[in-house]
Write a protein that holds these residues in place. Structure first.
Motif, PDB file in Angstrom:
ATOM      1  N   ILE A  56      46.563 -24.826 -49.291  1.00  0.00           N
ATOM      2  CA  ILE A  56      47.426 -25.713 -48.505  1.00  0.00           C
ATOM      3  C   ILE A  56      48.829 -25.137 -48.417  1.00  0.00           C
ATOM      4  CG2 ILE A  56      48.555 -27.972 -48.538  1.00  0.00           C
ATOM      5  CD1 ILE A  56      45.936 -29.129 -49.634  1.00  0.00           C
ATOM      6  N   ALA A  57      49.350 -24.642 -49.552  1.00  0.00           N
ATOM      7  CA  ALA A  57      50.678 -24.028 -49.541  1.00  0.00           C
ATOM      8  C   ALA A  57      50.704 -22.819 -48.606  1.00  0.00           C
ATOM      9  CB  ALA A  57      51.076 -23.619 -50.960  1.00  0.00           C
ATOM     10  N   GLN A  58      49.658 -21.988 -48.647  1.00  0.00           N
ATOM     11  CA  GLN A  58      49.577 -20.847 -47.738  1.00  0.00           C
ATOM     12  C   GLN A  58      49.625 -21.312 -46.279  1.00  0.00           C
ATOM     13  OE1 GLN A  58      45.912 -18.909 -49.166  1.00  0.00           O
ATOM     14  NE2 GLN A  58      47.125 -17.059 -49.540  1.00  0.00           N
ATOM     15  N   GLU A  59      48.860 -22.356 -45.979  1.00  0.00           N
ATOM     16  CA  GLU A  59      48.795 -22.828 -44.593  1.00  0.00           C
ATOM     17  C   GLU A  59      50.122 -23.427 -44.144  1.00  0.00           C
ATOM     18  OE1 GLU A  59      45.748 -25.357 -41.729  1.00  0.00           O
ATOM     19  OE2 GLU A  59      45.187 -24.796 -43.768  1.00  0.00           O
ATOM     20  N   LEU A  60      50.784 -24.168 -45.039  1.00  0.00           N
ATOM     21  CA  LEU A  60      52.079 -24.750 -44.690  1.00  0.00           C
ATOM     22  C   LEU A  60      53.117 -23.661 -44.448  1.00  0.00           C
ATOM     23  CD1 LEU A  60      52.159 -27.750 -47.199  1.00  0.00           C
ATOM     24  CD2 LEU A  60      51.948 -27.892 -44.706  1.00  0.00           C
ATOM     25  N   PHE A  61      53.132 -22.641 -45.305  1.00  0.00           N
ATOM     26  CA  PHE A  61      54.035 -21.519 -45.087  1.00  0.00           C
ATOM     27  C   PHE A  61      53.716 -20.813 -43.765  1.00  0.00           C
ATOM     28  CE2 PHE A  61      55.174 -21.293 -49.738  1.00  0.00           C
ATOM     29  CZ  PHE A  61      56.530 -21.398 -49.554  1.00  0.00           C
ATOM     30  N   GLY A  62      52.423 -20.586 -43.517  1.00  0.00           N
ATOM     31  CA  GLY A  62      52.033 -19.919 -42.278  1.00  0.00           C
ATOM     32  C   GLY A  62      52.462 -20.691 -41.048  1.00  0.00           C
ATOM     33  N   ASN A  63      52.284 -22.013 -41.068  1.00  0.00           N
ATOM     34  CA  ASN A  63      52.691 -22.838 -39.926  1.00  0.00           C
ATOM     35  C   ASN A  63      54.209 -22.791 -39.734  1.00  0.00           C
ATOM     36  OD1 ASN A  63      50.053 -23.594 -39.477  1.00  0.00           O
ATOM     37  ND2 ASN A  63      50.206 -25.495 -40.641  1.00  0.00           N
ATOM     38  N   ALA A  64      54.937 -22.854 -40.857  1.00  0.00           N
ATOM     39  CA  ALA A  64      56.400 -22.832 -40.757  1.00  0.00           C
ATOM     40  C   ALA A  64      56.893 -21.501 -40.205  1.00  0.00           C
ATOM     41  CB  ALA A  64      57.014 -23.106 -42.128  1.00  0.00           C
ATOM     42  N   ILE A  65      56.302 -20.396 -40.662  1.00  0.00           N
ATOM     43  CA  ILE A  65      56.717 -19.078 -40.194  1.00  0.00           C
ATOM     44  C   ILE A  65      56.433 -18.907 -38.703  1.00  0.00           C
ATOM     45  CG2 ILE A  65      56.226 -16.609 -40.399  1.00  0.00           C
ATOM     46  CD1 ILE A  65      55.661 -17.159 -43.401  1.00  0.00           C
ATOM     47  N   LYS A  66      55.268 -19.396 -38.263  1.00  0.00           N
ATOM     48  CA  LYS A  66      54.868 -19.195 -36.867  1.00  0.00           C
ATOM     49  C   LYS A  66      55.557 -20.137 -35.901  1.00  0.00           C
ATOM     50  CE  LYS A  66      50.179 -17.628 -38.058  1.00  0.00           C
ATOM     51  NZ  LYS A  66      48.746 -17.997 -38.016  1.00  0.00           N
ATOM     52  N   HIS A  67      55.750 -21.391 -36.311  1.00  0.00           N
ATOM     53  CA  HIS A  67      56.106 -22.411 -35.323  1.00  0.00           C
ATOM     54  C   HIS A  67      57.443 -23.119 -35.553  1.00  0.00           C
ATOM     55  CE1 HIS A  67      51.978 -21.912 -34.045  1.00  0.00           C
ATOM     56  NE2 HIS A  67      51.513 -22.341 -35.208  1.00  0.00           N
ATOM     57  N   SER A  68      57.957 -23.135 -36.791  1.00  0.00           N
ATOM     58  CA  SER A  68      59.067 -24.053 -37.078  1.00  0.00           C
ATOM     59  C   SER A  68      60.435 -23.506 -36.708  1.00  0.00           C
ATOM     60  CB  SER A  68      59.075 -24.414 -38.571  1.00  0.00           C
ATOM     61  OG  SER A  68      59.542 -23.325 -39.351  1.00  0.00           O
ATOM     62  N   ASP A  69      60.583 -22.170 -36.675  1.00  0.00           N
ATOM     63  CA  ASP A  69      61.890 -21.556 -36.481  1.00  0.00           C
ATOM     64  C   ASP A  69      62.872 -22.038 -37.547  1.00  0.00           C
ATOM     65  OD1 ASP A  69      63.616 -19.802 -35.220  1.00  0.00           O
ATOM     66  OD2 ASP A  69      64.406 -21.324 -33.863  1.00  0.00           O
ATOM     67  N   GLU A  77      44.251 -32.278 -43.919  1.00  0.00           N
ATOM     68  CA  GLU A  77      43.771 -33.587 -44.362  1.00  0.00           C
ATOM     69  C   GLU A  77      42.406 -33.472 -45.030  1.00  0.00           C
ATOM     70  OE1 GLU A  77      45.996 -36.401 -41.015  1.00  0.00           O
ATOM     71  OE2 GLU A  77      43.945 -35.721 -40.690  1.00  0.00           O
ATOM     72  N   SER A  78      41.539 -32.633 -44.484  1.00  0.00           N
ATOM     73  CA  SER A  78      40.209 -32.454 -45.061  1.00  0.00           C
ATOM     74  C   SER A  78      40.295 -31.825 -46.452  1.00  0.00           C
ATOM     75  CB  SER A  78      39.349 -31.576 -44.149  1.00  0.00           C
ATOM     76  OG  SER A  78      39.158 -32.191 -42.892  1.00  0.00           O
ATOM     77  N   ARG A  79      41.164 -30.841 -46.607  1.00  0.00           N
ATOM     78  CA  ARG A  79      41.322 -30.203 -47.916  1.00  0.00           C
ATOM     79  C   ARG A  79      41.829 -31.198 -48.954  1.00  0.00           C
ATOM     80  NH1 ARG A  79      40.801 -24.778 -48.287  1.00  0.00           N
ATOM     81  NH2 ARG A  79      40.837 -23.524 -46.379  1.00  0.00           N
ATOM     82  N   VAL A  80      42.818 -31.994 -48.575  1.00  0.00           N
ATOM     83  CA  VAL A  80      43.372 -32.977 -49.514  1.00  0.00           C
ATOM     84  C   VAL A  80      42.329 -34.029 -49.872  1.00  0.00           C
ATOM     85  CG1 VAL A  80      45.127 -34.763 -49.815  1.00  0.00           C
ATOM     86  CG2 VAL A  80      45.731 -32.603 -48.732  1.00  0.00           C
TER      87      VAL A  80
END
Length: 260
Positions: free
Chosen positions: A177-190, A231-234
């Motif tokens: 989950i942490a990996q995915e959150l970091f990945g989303n932030a790097i790609k999309h959050s600016d 959500e599924s992972r959690v």
């Protein structure tokens, strides 16, 4: 001789009582039937949810098995081939170099070193040794440091609980989950700053991921696969996840689960 009207009164009373009893029985029958129907629906829904959970667990278990196999294959085959190539280049550099070939050999060695390092990075992302060796808290802290080193984002990591081990499925799930959150932030959050914290609150562990990026419209993004995957992972570790965001206001993701 009694009047006919008097003879009808007991009949009417008995008939009325019979009708009342029948209506009461019918009323109770309807209530019991409805309760049984509701109970059956609840049981069917619980069975469906259980099957869905089993299916999701099987899917994620398969994914982790494939990741492990991929990491082992990369290490055992590709990694060894690249190491052999590097050794051969070293031999060529000693025995067969000329002024014309020296720059080419040097460039090839550099590319080989970069490829070997990239393979190692992939292996560590797919199957991080620090997670299996030292546990969740150390692994997530190392992940935060790596993100800060390899991106323009400042990552502030904090923890308010002792370094301890948790069941493997919890450690692996929260790390993914942490990996995915970091990945989303790097790609999309600016985003320029990310705050990641893991704290103990009573009998619960709370992981909070917050960025100062551009945010997003949650109802629109919620239809996407990314949030459903989180959500599924959690859900698999019996936790709860809350995501807050709106355009131009960053985002906050909180994950809470009970621990012993």
């Amino acid at each position: 001789m009694p009047a006919p009207e008097n003879n009808l009164i007991p009949v009417l009373i008995i008939g009325t009582l019979v009708v009342v009893v029948l209506i009461t029985c019918l009323f109770f029958f309807v209530i019991i039937y409805q309760r049984k129907m509701i109970k059956n629906q609840v049981e069917l829904r619980a069975l469906h949810d259980a099957r869905q959970s089993d299916l999701m667990a099987a899917v994620f278990e398969t994914q982790e098995s494939e990741r492990k196999r991929l990491a082992e294959d990369l290490h055992d085959s590709v990694g060894q081939v690249l190491s052999a190539i590097k050794l051969n280049l070293h031999r060529l550099d000693k025995n067969c170099t000329t002024d014309a070939t020296q720059p080419l050999l040097a460039d090839t060695r550099r590319l080989t070193d970069e490829c070997i390092q990239e393979i190692r990075n992939i292996i560590h992302n797919v199957l991080p040794p620090v997670l299996t060796d030292y546990g969740l808290l150390v692994a997530v802290e190392a992940l935060a440091g790596k993100v800060e080193q390899t991106t323009h984002i400042k990552v502030k990591f904090s923890k308010n609980m002792p370094d301890q081990r948790f069941p493997q499925e919890i450690e692996l799930t929260l790390y993914r989950i942490a990996q995915e959150l970091f990945g989303n932030a790097i790609k999309h959050s600016d985003a320029s700053v990310i705050h990641l914290s893991i704290n103990r609150e009573g009998n619960f562990m709370v992981m909070e991921f917050k960025d100062n990026g551009i945010g997003f419209n949650l109802p629109e993004v919620k239809r996407g696969f990314g949030i459903k995957n989180l959500e599924s992972r959690v859900q698999l570790i019996n936790g709860e996840i809350n995501i807050y965001s709106k355009p131009l206001s960053g985002s906050l993701t909180t994950i809470k689960l009970k621990i012993v």
